[in-house]
Motif scaffolding. Structure first.
Motif, PDB file in Angstrom:
ATOM      1  N   TYR A  28      10.626 111.806 -26.722  1.00  0.00           N
ATOM      2  CA  TYR A  28      11.712 111.192 -25.950  1.00  0.00           C
ATOM      3  C   TYR A  28      11.803 109.694 -26.222  1.00  0.00           C
ATOM      4  O   TYR A  28      12.886 109.161 -26.455  1.00  0.00           O
ATOM      5  CB  TYR A  28      11.495 111.453 -24.459  1.00  0.00           C
ATOM      6  CG  TYR A  28      12.553 110.858 -23.581  1.00  0.00           C
ATOM      7  CD1 TYR A  28      13.822 111.437 -23.489  1.00  0.00           C
ATOM      8  CD2 TYR A  28      12.290 109.710 -22.842  1.00  0.00           C
ATOM      9  CE1 TYR A  28      14.798 110.888 -22.686  1.00  0.00           C
ATOM     10  CE2 TYR A  28      13.259 109.156 -22.027  1.00  0.00           C
ATOM     11  CZ  TYR A  28      14.517 109.749 -21.955  1.00  0.00           C
ATOM     12  OH  TYR A  28      15.473 109.202 -21.166  1.00  0.00           O
ATOM     13  N   CYS A  29      10.659 109.011 -26.227  1.00  0.00           N
ATOM     14  CA  CYS A  29      10.664 107.556 -26.419  1.00  0.00           C
ATOM     15  C   CYS A  29      11.042 107.159 -27.844  1.00  0.00           C
ATOM     16  O   CYS A  29      11.669 106.124 -28.059  1.00  0.00           O
ATOM     17  CB  CYS A  29       9.302 106.968 -26.075  1.00  0.00           C
ATOM     18  SG  CYS A  29       8.932 107.027 -24.319  1.00  0.00           S
ATOM     19  N   SER A  30      10.650 107.963 -28.807  1.00  0.00           N
ATOM     20  CA  SER A  30      10.975 107.646 -30.198  1.00  0.00           C
ATOM     21  C   SER A  30      12.331 108.191 -30.622  1.00  0.00           C
ATOM     22  O   SER A  30      12.763 107.960 -31.741  1.00  0.00           O
ATOM     23  CB  SER A  30       9.888 108.185 -31.128  1.00  0.00           C
ATOM     24  OG  SER A  30       9.867 109.592 -31.078  1.00  0.00           O
ATOM     25  N   ARG A  31      12.987 108.905 -29.721  1.00  0.00           N
ATOM     26  CA  ARG A  31      14.307 109.501 -29.977  1.00  0.00           C
ATOM     27  C   ARG A  31      14.293 110.396 -31.211  1.00  0.00           C
ATOM     28  O   ARG A  31      15.198 110.381 -32.026  1.00  0.00           O
ATOM     29  CB  ARG A  31      15.372 108.417 -30.114  1.00  0.00           C
ATOM     30  CG  ARG A  31      15.583 107.650 -28.851  1.00  0.00           C
ATOM     31  CD  ARG A  31      16.677 106.663 -28.997  1.00  0.00           C
ATOM     32  NE  ARG A  31      16.836 105.926 -27.749  1.00  0.00           N
ATOM     33  CZ  ARG A  31      17.825 105.118 -27.503  1.00  0.00           C
ATOM     34  NH1 ARG A  31      18.754 104.913 -28.412  1.00  0.00           N
ATOM     35  NH2 ARG A  31      17.896 104.493 -26.352  1.00  0.00           N
ATOM     36  N   ARG A  32      13.249 111.153 -31.336  1.00  0.00           N
ATOM     37  CA  ARG A  32      13.109 112.126 -32.419  1.00  0.00           C
ATOM     38  C   ARG A  32      13.302 113.523 -31.858  1.00  0.00           C
ATOM     39  O   ARG A  32      12.959 113.805 -30.710  1.00  0.00           O
ATOM     40  CB  ARG A  32      11.721 112.049 -33.065  1.00  0.00           C
ATOM     41  CG  ARG A  32      11.392 110.737 -33.678  1.00  0.00           C
ATOM     42  CD  ARG A  32      12.014 110.640 -35.017  1.00  0.00           C
ATOM     43  NE  ARG A  32      11.649 109.370 -35.639  1.00  0.00           N
ATOM     44  CZ  ARG A  32      12.040 109.029 -36.810  1.00  0.00           C
ATOM     45  NH1 ARG A  32      12.795 109.835 -37.522  1.00  0.00           N
ATOM     46  NH2 ARG A  32      11.695 107.876 -37.309  1.00  0.00           N
ATOM     47  N   THR A  33      13.832 114.387 -32.679  1.00  0.00           N
ATOM     48  CA  THR A  33      14.018 115.772 -32.275  1.00  0.00           C
ATOM     49  C   THR A  33      12.670 116.482 -32.298  1.00  0.00           C
ATOM     50  O   THR A  33      11.887 116.320 -33.224  1.00  0.00           O
ATOM     51  CB  THR A  33      14.990 116.485 -33.224  1.00  0.00           C
ATOM     52  OG1 THR A  33      16.206 115.750 -33.247  1.00  0.00           O
ATOM     53  CG2 THR A  33      15.261 117.899 -32.767  1.00  0.00           C
ATOM     54  N   LEU A  34      12.422 117.263 -31.277  1.00  0.00           N
ATOM     55  CA  LEU A  34      11.161 117.996 -31.181  1.00  0.00           C
ATOM     56  C   LEU A  34      11.468 119.474 -31.054  1.00  0.00           C
ATOM     57  O   LEU A  34      12.220 119.891 -30.174  1.00  0.00           O
ATOM     58  CB  LEU A  34      10.357 117.524 -29.961  1.00  0.00           C
ATOM     59  CG  LEU A  34       9.089 118.315 -29.660  1.00  0.00           C
ATOM     60  CD1 LEU A  34       8.034 118.025 -30.728  1.00  0.00           C
ATOM     61  CD2 LEU A  34       8.562 117.965 -28.299  1.00  0.00           C
ATOM     62  N   PHE A  35      10.903 120.256 -31.947  1.00  0.00           N
ATOM     63  CA  PHE A  35      10.984 121.705 -31.854  1.00  0.00           C
ATOM     64  C   PHE A  35       9.596 122.210 -31.489  1.00  0.00           C
ATOM     65  O   PHE A  35       8.633 121.969 -32.212  1.00  0.00           O
ATOM     66  CB  PHE A  35      11.423 122.335 -33.183  1.00  0.00           C
ATOM     67  CG  PHE A  35      12.843 122.049 -33.533  1.00  0.00           C
ATOM     68  CD1 PHE A  35      13.860 122.760 -32.940  1.00  0.00           C
ATOM     69  CD2 PHE A  35      13.154 121.054 -34.446  1.00  0.00           C
ATOM     70  CE1 PHE A  35      15.176 122.491 -33.258  1.00  0.00           C
ATOM     71  CE2 PHE A  35      14.457 120.784 -34.767  1.00  0.00           C
ATOM     72  CZ  PHE A  35      15.472 121.500 -34.169  1.00  0.00           C
ATOM     73  N   ASN A  36       9.506 122.898 -30.391  1.00  0.00           N
ATOM     74  CA  ASN A  36       8.230 123.427 -29.931  1.00  0.00           C
ATOM     75  C   ASN A  36       8.348 124.950 -29.865  1.00  0.00           C
ATOM     76  O   ASN A  36       9.167 125.478 -29.117  1.00  0.00           O
ATOM     77  CB  ASN A  36       7.880 122.840 -28.562  1.00  0.00           C
ATOM     78  CG  ASN A  36       6.457 123.100 -28.190  1.00  0.00           C
ATOM     79  OD1 ASN A  36       5.651 123.471 -29.023  1.00  0.00           O
ATOM     80  ND2 ASN A  36       6.135 122.908 -26.930  1.00  0.00           N
ATOM     81  N   PHE A  37       7.543 125.634 -30.648  1.00  0.00           N
ATOM     82  CA  PHE A  37       7.606 127.085 -30.714  1.00  0.00           C
ATOM     83  C   PHE A  37       6.257 127.638 -30.273  1.00  0.00           C
ATOM     84  O   PHE A  37       5.319 127.732 -31.053  1.00  0.00           O
ATOM     85  CB  PHE A  37       7.939 127.524 -32.142  1.00  0.00           C
ATOM     86  CG  PHE A  37       8.136 128.996 -32.290  1.00  0.00           C
ATOM     87  CD1 PHE A  37       9.199 129.640 -31.684  1.00  0.00           C
ATOM     88  CD2 PHE A  37       7.261 129.743 -33.045  1.00  0.00           C
ATOM     89  CE1 PHE A  37       9.381 130.994 -31.822  1.00  0.00           C
ATOM     90  CE2 PHE A  37       7.435 131.105 -33.191  1.00  0.00           C
ATOM     91  CZ  PHE A  37       8.497 131.725 -32.583  1.00  0.00           C
TER      92      PHE A  37
END
Length: 97
Positions: A57-66
């Motif tokens: 969230y802070c780095s404004r990167r997309t996170l995919f968690n599977f």
């Protein structure tokens, strides 16, 4: 009978703890498992997940968690997803098509 049952349960608990420590030292237990492993707590896993989300969230990167535990449901694994994963790990395209 209750005394024997209590002693038997104590013996099983001791042996189970020894087995967990042995499996942890041998590297048999997956590193993603936190509950019941020596030196690991379930709260640590929750804290690490929250850190991962906050960092994303802070780095404004997309996170995919599977998070998928497919050890007991091999008959329900989506074939297309399994093919994509196998191709990622180097399996030839003709074998997984």
């Amino acid at each position: 009978i209750h005394i024997y049952e209590a002693d038997f349960n104590l013996l099983l608990a001791i042996k189970w703890r020894q087995l967990l420590h042995y499996a942890n030292l041998q590297g048999i237990i997956n590193n993603g498992l936190f509950g019941g492993r020596p030196g690991c707590e379930a709260q640590s896993l929750v804290f690490l997940e929250e850190l991962k989300y906050d960092t994303s969230y802070c780095s404004r990167r997309t996170l995919f968690n599977f998070d998928n535990d497919a050890t007991s449901c091999y008959d329900r694994i989506i074939i297309a997803l399994a093919s994509i994963i196998n191709r990622k790990y180097g399996m030839h395209q003709r074998l997984v098509a």
